[in-house]
Design a protein around this motif. Structure first.
Motif, mmCIF file in Angstrom:
data_model
loop_
_atom_site.group_PDB
_atom_site.id
_atom_site.type_symbol
_atom_site.label_atom_id
_atom_site.label_comp_id
_atom_site.label_asym_id
_atom_site.label_seq_id
_atom_site.Cartn_x
_atom_site.Cartn_y
_atom_site.Cartn_z
ATOM 1 N N VAL A 120 0.843 -1.189 0.000
ATOM 2 C CA VAL A 120 0.000 0.000 0.000
ATOM 3 C C VAL A 120 0.885 1.248 0.000
ATOM 4 N N THR A 121 0.629 2.140 -0.936
ATOM 5 C CA THR A 121 1.385 3.392 -1.007
ATOM 6 C C THR A 121 0.615 4.489 -0.275
ATOM 7 N N ILE A 122 1.273 5.607 -0.047
ATOM 8 C CA ILE A 122 0.604 6.756 0.566
ATOM 9 C C ILE A 122 -0.545 7.209 -0.326
ATOM 10 N N GLU A 123 -0.361 7.134 -1.650
ATOM 11 C CA GLU A 123 -1.433 7.504 -2.574
ATOM 12 C C GLU A 123 -2.632 6.576 -2.406
ATOM 13 N N ASP A 124 -2.369 5.273 -2.186
ATOM 14 C CA ASP A 124 -3.453 4.318 -1.926
ATOM 15 C C ASP A 124 -4.189 4.692 -0.647
ATOM 16 N N VAL A 125 -3.418 5.048 0.384
ATOM 17 C CA VAL A 125 -4.023 5.435 1.661
ATOM 18 C C VAL A 125 -4.930 6.652 1.460
ATOM 19 N N ARG A 126 -4.446 7.624 0.719
ATOM 20 C CA ARG A 126 -5.246 8.830 0.472
ATOM 21 C C ARG A 126 -6.517 8.501 -0.293
ATOM 22 N N ARG A 127 -6.419 7.609 -1.267
ATOM 23 C CA ARG A 127 -7.603 7.231 -2.054
ATOM 24 C C ARG A 127 -8.609 6.477 -1.182
ATOM 25 N N VAL A 128 -8.138 5.553 -0.368
ATOM 26 C CA VAL A 128 -9.029 4.815 0.532
ATOM 27 C C VAL A 128 -9.679 5.774 1.530
ATOM 28 N N ALA A 129 -8.894 6.703 2.056
ATOM 29 C CA ALA A 129 -9.440 7.686 3.003
ATOM 30 C C ALA A 129 -10.511 8.531 2.315
ATOM 31 N N GLU A 130 -10.271 8.902 1.069
ATOM 32 C CA GLU A 130 -11.261 9.684 0.332
ATOM 33 C C GLU A 130 -12.547 8.877 0.130
ATOM 34 N N LEU A 131 -12.405 7.621 -0.256
ATOM 35 C CA LEU A 131 -13.576 6.772 -0.461
ATOM 36 C C LEU A 131 -14.345 6.546 0.833
ATOM 37 N N ALA A 132 -13.618 6.481 1.959
ATOM 38 C CA ALA A 132 -14.249 6.271 3.267
ATOM 39 C C ALA A 132 -14.653 7.584 3.924
ATOM 40 N N ASN A 133 -14.419 8.691 3.218
ATOM 41 C CA ASN A 133 -14.748 10.022 3.727
ATOM 42 C C ASN A 133 -14.041 10.288 5.064
ATOM 43 N N LEU A 134 -12.757 9.934 5.101
ATOM 44 C CA LEU A 134 -11.930 10.173 6.280
ATOM 45 C C LEU A 134 -10.967 11.314 5.999
ATOM 46 N N GLU A 135 -10.712 12.111 6.992
ATOM 47 C CA GLU A 135 -9.710 13.163 6.878
ATOM 48 C C GLU A 135 -8.514 12.766 7.727
ATOM 49 N N LEU A 136 -7.468 12.285 7.063
ATOM 50 C CA LEU A 136 -6.268 11.859 7.769
ATOM 51 C C LEU A 136 -5.247 12.988 7.765
ATOM 52 N N THR A 137 -4.577 13.158 8.882
ATOM 53 C CA THR A 137 -3.504 14.145 8.962
ATOM 54 C C THR A 137 -2.245 13.549 8.349
ATOM 55 N N GLY A 138 -1.261 14.384 8.134
ATOM 56 C CA GLY A 138 0.024 13.920 7.619
ATOM 57 C C GLY A 138 0.676 12.904 8.533
ATOM 58 N N GLU A 139 0.410 12.988 9.826
ATOM 59 C CA GLU A 139 0.969 12.029 10.779
ATOM 60 C C GLU A 139 0.212 10.704 10.748
ATOM 61 N N GLU A 140 -1.079 10.756 10.437
ATOM 62 C CA GLU A 140 -1.895 9.541 10.435
ATOM 63 C C GLU A 140 -1.694 8.694 9.175
ATOM 64 N N GLU A 141 -1.343 9.334 8.060
ATOM 65 C CA GLU A 141 -1.207 8.598 6.801
ATOM 66 C C GLU A 141 -0.169 7.478 6.864
ATOM 67 N N PRO A 142 1.055 7.733 7.368
ATOM 68 C CA PRO A 142 2.025 6.627 7.444
ATOM 69 C C PRO A 142 1.575 5.505 8.380
ATOM 70 N N ARG A 143 0.898 5.858 9.481
ATOM 71 C CA ARG A 143 0.388 4.821 10.391
ATOM 72 C C ARG A 143 -0.664 3.978 9.690
ATOM 73 N N MET A 144 -1.551 4.631 8.923
ATOM 74 C CA MET A 144 -2.582 3.901 8.197
ATOM 75 C C MET A 144 -1.940 3.021 7.126
ATOM 76 N N GLN A 145 -0.898 3.521 6.478
ATOM 77 C CA GLN A 145 -0.177 2.737 5.470
ATOM 78 C C GLN A 145 0.400 1.475 6.112
ATOM 79 N N ARG A 146 1.049 1.654 7.260
ATOM 80 C CA ARG A 146 1.637 0.515 7.970
ATOM 81 C C ARG A 146 0.551 -0.487 8.372
#
Length: 108
Positions: free
Chosen positions: A7-33
C-alpha cells in the motif's frame, strides 16, 4: 493497490477519500503501515491449504444440521409486536411524526 509494492501513501489517500476520512500527515504513514500489516496477514492466510475444507455460507452449517440438539441456547425466532410508533416518536428530540430528524453529518 499493487500486491508486490504494498500500500502506497497515494493508496491510503484514495481509501481515506472513499471512506470520507480526513487523515492528517501524521496519520497517513500509520494507516499505510496498518493496511500493509492487514494485507500481510491475508497473504499468510492465503498460503494455507484449504483444499479439504468444505466451503461454508453460514456458521450455522457447523452445527451439522442438528440445531435442535446443539442450538438449544439460541433464542427462539418468534413473531412479536413492534414498539408503538407514537410512543417512540413522543420521546424523540425531533421528529416529523413518522421519522426521526437528525442533523446532517456527512458533507461533500
Amino acid at each position: 493497490m499493487s500486491e508486490q509494492a504494498g500500500v502506497t501513501i497515494e493508496d491510503v489517500r484514495r481509501v481515506a477519500e472513499l471512506a470520507n476520512l480526513e487523515l492528517t500527515g501524521e496519520e497517513e504513514p500509520r494507516m499505510q503501515r496498518d493496511l500493509n500489516a492487514i494485507l500481510g496477514h491475508i497473504a499468510q492466510l492465503n498460503e494455507l491449504d484449504t483444499a479439504g475444507v468444505p466451503a461454508m455460507a453460514q456458521v450455522g452449517e457447523m452445527l451439522g444440521g442438528d440445531v435442535d440438539s446443539v442450538g438449544g441456547t439460541l433464542r427462539p425466532d418468534l413473531v412479536r409486536p413492534s414498539l408503538d410508533r407514537a410512543a417512540v416518536m413522543a420521546s424523540a428530540p425531533e421528529t416529523d411524526g413518522r421519522f426521526f430528524k437528525v442533523p446532517k453529518v456527512i458533507e461533500r
